[in-house]
Write a protein that holds these residues in place. Sequence first.
Motif, mmCIF file in Angstrom:
data_model
loop_
_atom_site.group_PDB
_atom_site.id
_atom_site.type_symbol
_atom_site.label_atom_id
_atom_site.label_comp_id
_atom_site.label_asym_id
_atom_site.label_seq_id
_atom_site.Cartn_x
_atom_site.Cartn_y
_atom_site.Cartn_z
ATOM 1 N N LYS A 52 -22.491 105.901 93.386
ATOM 2 C CA LYS A 52 -22.159 105.788 92.064
ATOM 3 C C LYS A 52 -20.503 105.638 92.030
ATOM 4 C CE LYS A 52 -25.901 108.522 89.993
ATOM 5 N NZ LYS A 52 -26.186 109.795 89.267
ATOM 6 N N VAL A 53 -20.170 104.998 90.979
ATOM 7 C CA VAL A 53 -18.603 104.772 90.842
ATOM 8 C C VAL A 53 -18.436 105.053 89.569
ATOM 9 C CG1 VAL A 53 -16.860 102.755 91.130
ATOM 10 C CG2 VAL A 53 -18.893 102.753 92.437
ATOM 11 N N LEU A 54 -17.221 105.667 89.441
ATOM 12 C CA LEU A 54 -16.824 106.516 88.278
ATOM 13 C C LEU A 54 -15.267 105.410 88.099
ATOM 14 C CD1 LEU A 54 -16.739 108.134 85.733
ATOM 15 C CD2 LEU A 54 -15.896 109.997 87.020
ATOM 16 N N ILE A 55 -15.081 105.037 87.082
ATOM 17 C CA ILE A 55 -13.618 104.560 86.741
ATOM 18 C C ILE A 55 -13.232 105.123 85.474
ATOM 19 C CG2 ILE A 55 -12.682 102.431 85.980
ATOM 20 C CD1 ILE A 55 -14.885 100.717 87.568
ATOM 21 N N ASP A 56 -11.955 105.876 85.775
ATOM 22 C CA ASP A 56 -11.317 106.649 84.765
ATOM 23 C C ASP A 56 -10.418 105.658 83.818
ATOM 24 O OD1 ASP A 56 -9.867 108.491 83.098
ATOM 25 O OD2 ASP A 56 -9.119 109.515 84.973
ATOM 26 N N LYS A 57 -10.861 105.392 82.726
ATOM 27 C CA LYS A 57 -10.012 104.496 81.780
ATOM 28 C C LYS A 57 -9.282 105.407 80.813
ATOM 29 C CE LYS A 57 -12.672 100.193 82.031
ATOM 30 N NZ LYS A 57 -12.862 98.846 81.136
ATOM 31 N N THR A 58 -8.907 106.611 80.969
ATOM 32 C CA THR A 58 -8.399 107.463 79.996
ATOM 33 C C THR A 58 -6.771 107.514 80.032
ATOM 34 O OG1 THR A 58 -8.258 109.311 81.547
ATOM 35 C CG2 THR A 58 -10.074 109.076 80.061
ATOM 36 N N ASP A 59 -6.368 106.658 81.161
ATOM 37 C CA ASP A 59 -4.836 106.279 81.240
ATOM 38 C C ASP A 59 -4.614 104.805 81.638
ATOM 39 O OD1 ASP A 59 -3.352 108.635 80.820
ATOM 40 O OD2 ASP A 59 -4.405 109.442 82.737
ATOM 41 N N ILE A 158 -17.895 114.251 86.445
ATOM 42 C CA ILE A 158 -18.525 114.350 87.833
ATOM 43 C C ILE A 158 -19.773 115.279 87.950
ATOM 44 C CG2 ILE A 158 -18.102 115.101 90.267
ATOM 45 C CD1 ILE A 158 -14.954 114.613 89.705
ATOM 46 N N GLN A 159 -19.710 116.276 87.247
ATOM 47 C CA GLN A 159 -20.825 117.291 87.319
ATOM 48 C C GLN A 159 -22.137 116.574 86.295
ATOM 49 O OE1 GLN A 159 -21.244 119.707 89.075
ATOM 50 N NE2 GLN A 159 -19.202 120.555 89.388
ATOM 51 N N GLY A 160 -21.847 115.852 85.296
ATOM 52 C CA GLY A 160 -22.749 115.366 84.540
ATOM 53 C C GLY A 160 -23.591 114.111 85.120
ATOM 54 N N LEU A 161 -22.777 113.321 86.132
ATOM 55 C CA LEU A 161 -23.341 112.170 87.005
ATOM 56 C C LEU A 161 -24.340 112.690 87.940
ATOM 57 C CD1 LEU A 161 -20.333 109.810 87.223
ATOM 58 C CD2 LEU A 161 -22.327 109.637 85.795
ATOM 59 N N ARG A 162 -24.453 113.907 88.383
ATOM 60 C CA ARG A 162 -25.140 114.155 89.333
ATOM 61 C C ARG A 162 -26.560 114.177 89.253
ATOM 62 N NH1 ARG A 162 -24.025 120.842 90.239
ATOM 63 N NH2 ARG A 162 -25.177 121.188 88.083
ATOM 64 N N ASP A 163 -27.414 113.667 90.379
ATOM 65 C CA ASP A 163 -28.752 113.763 90.312
ATOM 66 C C ASP A 163 -29.393 114.299 91.807
ATOM 67 O OD1 ASP A 163 -31.286 113.527 90.320
ATOM 68 O OD2 ASP A 163 -31.179 111.384 89.464
ATOM 69 N N GLU A 164 -29.744 115.530 91.713
ATOM 70 C CA GLU A 164 -30.125 116.459 92.935
ATOM 71 C C GLU A 164 -31.381 116.033 93.614
ATOM 72 O OE1 GLU A 164 -30.512 120.334 91.711
ATOM 73 O OE2 GLU A 164 -28.480 120.611 91.165
ATOM 74 N N TYR A 207 -23.957 115.207 96.292
ATOM 75 C CA TYR A 207 -23.325 114.045 97.057
ATOM 76 C C TYR A 207 -23.444 114.063 98.261
ATOM 77 C CZ TYR A 207 -22.176 112.843 92.003
ATOM 78 O OH TYR A 207 -22.138 112.813 90.738
ATOM 79 N N THR A 208 -23.804 112.974 99.146
ATOM 80 C CA THR A 208 -23.427 113.093 100.584
ATOM 81 C C THR A 208 -21.995 112.817 100.916
ATOM 82 O OG1 THR A 208 -24.113 110.778 100.642
ATOM 83 C CG2 THR A 208 -25.879 112.426 100.883
ATOM 84 N N ALA A 209 -21.392 112.217 100.196
ATOM 85 C CA ALA A 209 -19.960 111.924 100.202
ATOM 86 C C ALA A 209 -19.150 111.540 98.748
ATOM 87 C CB ALA A 209 -19.640 110.861 101.068
ATOM 88 N N ILE A 210 -17.867 112.113 98.651
ATOM 89 C CA ILE A 210 -17.014 111.824 97.435
ATOM 90 C C ILE A 210 -16.004 111.186 97.741
ATOM 91 C CG2 ILE A 210 -16.089 112.922 95.748
ATOM 92 C CD1 ILE A 210 -18.035 114.950 95.486
#
Length: 227
Positions: A52-59, A158-164, A207-210
């Motif tokens: 999973k890739v999260l791109i922060d566009k808030t700046d 980050i918390q919202g993207l997780r899937d245990e 996540y196995t890695a961040i």
Amino acid sequence: MTRADKQGYAMIAGSTLFFGLLFTCVMTYRAGADQVDPDTLCRIGATDPVLKVLIDKTDPWDEKGRQRLATLIRGLKGRLAPFERLSIYILDETGAYSPSPVFDMCSPGRGDQANDLYQNSRRMQKRFEEHFALPLDEALSTLVEPGQAPRSPIFETIQGLRDEKKNERLLIVSDMMQNSEKLSFYGRLSANLPDDAEQYCQLNTPYTAIEVYFLDRQSISVTRKQQ
């Protein structure tokens, strides 16, 4: 029966066993290859790993930042295992992330990942380029377009993207400057910390890695941190 005859029969039996096993492998592979979602190229019913890739566009970032981000995204093609899922999410100008990824496909495997016993590397590479790499390249214009938002709820996202239930890695492209109603890193930090700040900031995720690619206000840094 002569010794030569015995050796001949042994060679025939060994060859028959070898080709029988090879045939079984080919049939098993083909049976598995047929169970693939035509839209995502993911194996139906399988629990393959996810990046999973999260791109922060808030700046916002400048043109140099756009180019570096594009290079980063293109480079992901070479990091995926066969059938590993690539899901890309945007933290956008509204200051919120969409639970639906802007890109969500599984890598069918590159030619250099082919098994020479039962896979054609050229055909595999062609499928990879046409059905996976090309759609990812087409999504680049949207992914690298800069944005700006009054809020940066990074920890919440980050918390919202997780899937245990899944084997997932997370890659974050951000300056990691949290700014939400619950917690803000701007101004006097001590004055902005809620009573449960320590617990709030802990990334208790499966996540196995961040991995984090830090970006500043104008360009994406090559510095990265990994959990």
